[in-house]
Structures are given as structure tokens and as C-alpha cells.
Design an enzyme around this catalytic site. Structure first.
Site, mmCIF file in Angstrom:
data_model
loop_
_atom_site.group_PDB
_atom_site.id
_atom_site.type_symbol
_atom_site.label_atom_id
_atom_site.label_comp_id
_atom_site.label_asym_id
_atom_site.label_seq_id
_atom_site.Cartn_x
_atom_site.Cartn_y
_atom_site.Cartn_z
ATOM 1 N N MET A 30 1.976 0.138 4.402
ATOM 2 C CA MET A 30 2.421 -1.211 4.885
ATOM 3 C C MET A 30 2.225 -1.570 3.221
ATOM 4 S SD MET A 30 0.283 -2.523 8.107
ATOM 5 C CE MET A 30 -1.408 -2.584 7.541
ATOM 6 N N GLY A 31 2.262 -0.792 2.554
ATOM 7 C CA GLY A 31 2.408 -1.147 0.758
ATOM 8 C C GLY A 31 1.202 -1.311 0.159
ATOM 9 N N ASN A 32 1.058 -2.000 -0.855
ATOM 10 C CA ASN A 32 -0.352 -2.187 -1.967
ATOM 11 C C ASN A 32 -0.793 -0.597 -2.230
ATOM 12 O OD1 ASN A 32 -3.430 -3.197 -1.890
ATOM 13 N ND2 ASN A 32 -1.904 -3.936 -3.440
ATOM 14 N N HIS A 37 -1.779 6.922 -0.832
ATOM 15 C CA HIS A 37 -0.633 6.948 -0.440
ATOM 16 C C HIS A 37 0.324 7.793 -1.183
ATOM 17 C CE1 HIS A 37 -1.688 2.752 0.600
ATOM 18 N NE2 HIS A 37 -1.024 3.194 1.720
ATOM 19 N N GLU A 150 -5.793 10.908 6.377
ATOM 20 C CA GLU A 150 -6.989 11.214 7.435
ATOM 21 C C GLU A 150 -7.887 9.929 7.489
ATOM 22 O OE1 GLU A 150 -8.555 14.928 6.481
ATOM 23 O OE2 GLU A 150 -7.243 16.171 8.016
ATOM 24 N N LYS A 151 -7.995 9.328 6.291
ATOM 25 C CA LYS A 151 -8.995 8.028 6.361
ATOM 26 C C LYS A 151 -8.610 7.129 7.850
ATOM 27 C CE LYS A 151 -8.328 4.198 4.413
ATOM 28 N NZ LYS A 151 -8.481 2.991 5.346
ATOM 29 N N LEU A 186 -10.275 5.482 -0.596
ATOM 30 C CA LEU A 186 -9.396 4.592 -1.200
ATOM 31 C C LEU A 186 -8.578 3.707 -0.009
ATOM 32 C CD1 LEU A 186 -7.568 6.524 -4.070
ATOM 33 C CD2 LEU A 186 -9.758 5.169 -3.810
ATOM 34 N N SER A 187 -8.318 2.292 -0.242
ATOM 35 C CA SER A 187 -7.894 1.747 0.708
ATOM 36 C C SER A 187 -7.367 0.245 0.070
ATOM 37 C CB SER A 187 -9.058 1.341 1.770
ATOM 38 O OG SER A 187 -8.708 0.329 2.866
HETATM 39 O O1 PAF Z 1 -1.533 3.160 8.188
HETATM 40 C C1 PAF Z 1 -0.745 2.146 7.822
HETATM 41 O O2 PAF Z 1 -0.508 1.610 6.947
HETATM 42 C C2 PAF Z 1 -0.106 1.426 9.125
HETATM 43 O O3 PAF Z 1 -0.953 1.489 10.283
HETATM 44 C C3 PAF Z 1 1.231 2.199 9.361
HETATM 45 C C4 PAF Z 1 1.166 3.589 10.072
HETATM 46 C C5 PAF Z 1 2.310 2.087 8.418
HETATM 47 C C6 PAF Z 1 1.946 1.253 10.638
HETATM 48 O O4 PAF Z 1 2.114 0.093 10.240
#
Ligand code: PAF
Length: 288
Positions: A30-32, A37, A150-151, A186-187
Site C-alpha cells: 500500500m506504499g509508504n 518492503h 511476516e509482521k 518496521l511499519s
Molecule cells: O499488507 C499490505 O500492505 C496490504 O494488506 C496488501 C497485501 C497490499 C493488500 O492491500
């Protein structure tokens, strides 16, 4: 790295990559973006995949409208990180591209069992939204491998079950949680924390670790959970849930025994952020 916004352009790029003999690795986001990531992108590149990331803030999975509205959108910075990580393609559709007939009459996917309780209990409809958008994205990208952090342990369990139940032809790869040096997972939601909340935030990981250590030392589960709740309250958190489950299927582990592979999951509010985390533990001593 190309950024594309339509399903038609995506399909053309995937066709070309397949023609060139590449497997497709997919990292939905979902970006950011943060280092967590990027570790997923790297895992895909390590498998020599043509690596596709998606950025789409999926309205279907937000049960709280204000949470959706304030979710950080940082496309330019995200693109820079993806280029540095050697990602091959970014798919960044808008809401109309993903839900052309509107969200209200969208066919949905729901995954019973593993989606119930934990975050599914606190965020009604959340996992239906996740399963639906991930199904759509899988159908658009048609990846060989898809990478998840896995978070979001319950999310990975939901997606694995969905893939198995619906015979989706791909492999799900779960990548270990990326943590700051003080242990905080991290989030994107860490960005909501004030400076003092950020200092307090590792208490969630510490509380989960304390439960894990206590279980290894045969301490009673209920007492461990109560102590961890106190630890969170003392750090300024408002606990949502702290639970011990079997890692394989997320069934409740109320009488853990030697050899059990468990996951200790927690969610708690700190200021404007709802943080989640989990640790996996295999019991090596007897616990009653
Ligand atoms: O983990 C996320 O960022 C979201 O839940 C995902 C898997 C991209 C689905 O929108």
C-alpha cells in the site's frame, strides 16, 4: 523501472517478461515503503524474478474511514526506493482502475477460520478486503511467486489458505519481519508516532518476547498475558489483543506443550497508531 497505472499496460509488460523467459515475482503493497518492503523486493530479485511491486491503498480493507484518509501516500519517494532496489515494474492503479464497477457491488473473497479473531476480530471486514484485492492483483499480475512480510502473520495465513482453497497457481513466500535496532517492527504506521511514543514503541516487541521467554520457563500462560498487558499499559499503550496461537493454523493454544510451534501475536494502540507484531516460538520445555 517503469510505473504503469492500468491493467492493460500491466498485462502487456507481464507478457513481454514471460516471453523473455522470466518468472514473475510480485510484491503487493500500500506504499509508504520502508526497509521491510524493500526486503520483499530483494527476496524476489534473489529468485531471479521479473519483479513487480504494486502500490494501492485499498479502501475495501479499511473499516475506519479516517484511517483510510490519513494513510500516507508517498509515491515519488516510493519510486526512488524501488529503483534503488532494482524493482522491474511498479503497478500503481487508482481506485477506479481497481474497482471499475464501484466498491459496493464488487464480488468479494472471504477466508473463514484463520481470518477470525485477532485483527479480524478488531477490524471487521478487513480480511475480506485484503483477500479480495489480493485475488484481483494475483489475477492481474499472474505471478509465480508472491512475497509478504511476516509482521502481518495473520494476513499471510489468510492468503496462504485462500491460495490453497482456491487452487491459485502460485507460491507464497513469507519474509521475516524487518526491525529497527531497538526491536520495533518496521511499519508505515510508525510514522504516526510522536518522538516520545516512538521511544516507547519497542515495548510491544518486548512484551511478546517476555511471553515467549515465560512459556519456555513453564510459567502459566494467563499470568504471562496479564503481565505483558501491564507492561504495555505502563509504556503508554492501550492493548487490543495479546494471544498465543498455533503457528500452522492460528488455532488457540491454551495448553502449549513441548514441541509446539507457536506464534505470539499482539496489537495495541499507541497515540494515533495501532501497532501489530508477532514472534514465533517452538517450545522446548514442558508447560502446563
Ligand atoms: O499488507 C499490505 O500492505 C496490504 O494488506 C496488501 C497485501 C497490499 C493488500 O492491500
Amino acid at each position: 523501472m517503469k510505473t504503469i497505472h492500468t491493467v492493460a499496460a500491466l498485462r502487456a509488460e507481464i507478457r513481454a517478461a514471460r516471453k523473455a523467459g522470466k518468472d514473475i515475482g510480485f510484491v503487493p503493497t500500500m506504499g509508504n515503503l520502508h526497509a521491510g518492503h524493500i526486503s520483499l523486493i530483494k527476496a524476489s530479485k534473489q529468485q531471479d524474478c521479473f519483479t513487480v511491486a504494486s502500490i494501492f491503498v485499498n479502501p475495501l480493507q479499511f473499516n475506519d474511514k479516517s484511517d483510510l484518509e490519513r494513510y500516507p501516500r508517498t509515491l515519488t519517494a516510493d519510486q526512488e526506493q524501488l529503483v534503488s532496489a532494482d524493482c522491474d515494474l511498479l503497478f500503481a492503479p487508482d481506485v477506479d482502475e481497481m474497482y471499475p464497477a464501484g466498491q459496493a457491488i464488487q464480488s468479494t473473497v472471504s477466508v473463514p477460520g484463520v481470518s477470525e479473531g485477532l485483527c479480524g476480530g478488531s477490524r471487521p471486514g478487513h480480511f475480506d478486503g485484503v483477500a479480495t484485492v489480493v485475488t484481483k492483483l494475483f489475477n492481474m499480475v499472474q505471478p509465480d511467486l508472491a512475497f509478504f512480510g511476516e509482521k502481518d502473520f495473520q494476513q499471510v495465513a489468510v492468503i496462504r489458505k485462500m491460495v490453497a482453497d482456491l487452487n491459485m497457481p502460485l507460491t507464497i513466500v513469507a519474509v521475516p519481519t524487518a526491525r529497527a535496532t531497538d526491536g520495533l517492527a518496521l511499519s508505515s504506521r510508525n510514522g504516526y508516532l510522536t518522538e516520545s511514543e516512538r521511544e516507547a514503541a519497542p515495548a510491544l516487541y518486548q512484551a511478546l518476547t517476555a511471553i515467549g521467554n515465560g512459556l519456555q520457563q513453564q510459567q502459566p500462560l494467563a499470568e504471562l498475558i496479564a503481565a505483558a498487558e501491564q507492561q504495555l499499559l505502563a509504556a503508554g499503550f492501550k492493548p487490543d489483543y495479546l494471544e498465543v496461537r498455533h503457528a500452522a493454523n492460528l488455532s488457540i493454544a491454551d495448553a502449549p506443550k513441548v514441541g509446539d510451534k507457536l506464534v505470539i501475536l499482539g496489537a495495541a494502540f499507541l497515540g494515533k497508531a495501532r501497532l501489530i507484531d508477532n514472534i514465533s516460538v517452538t517450545l522446548i520445555t514442558k508447560n502446563d
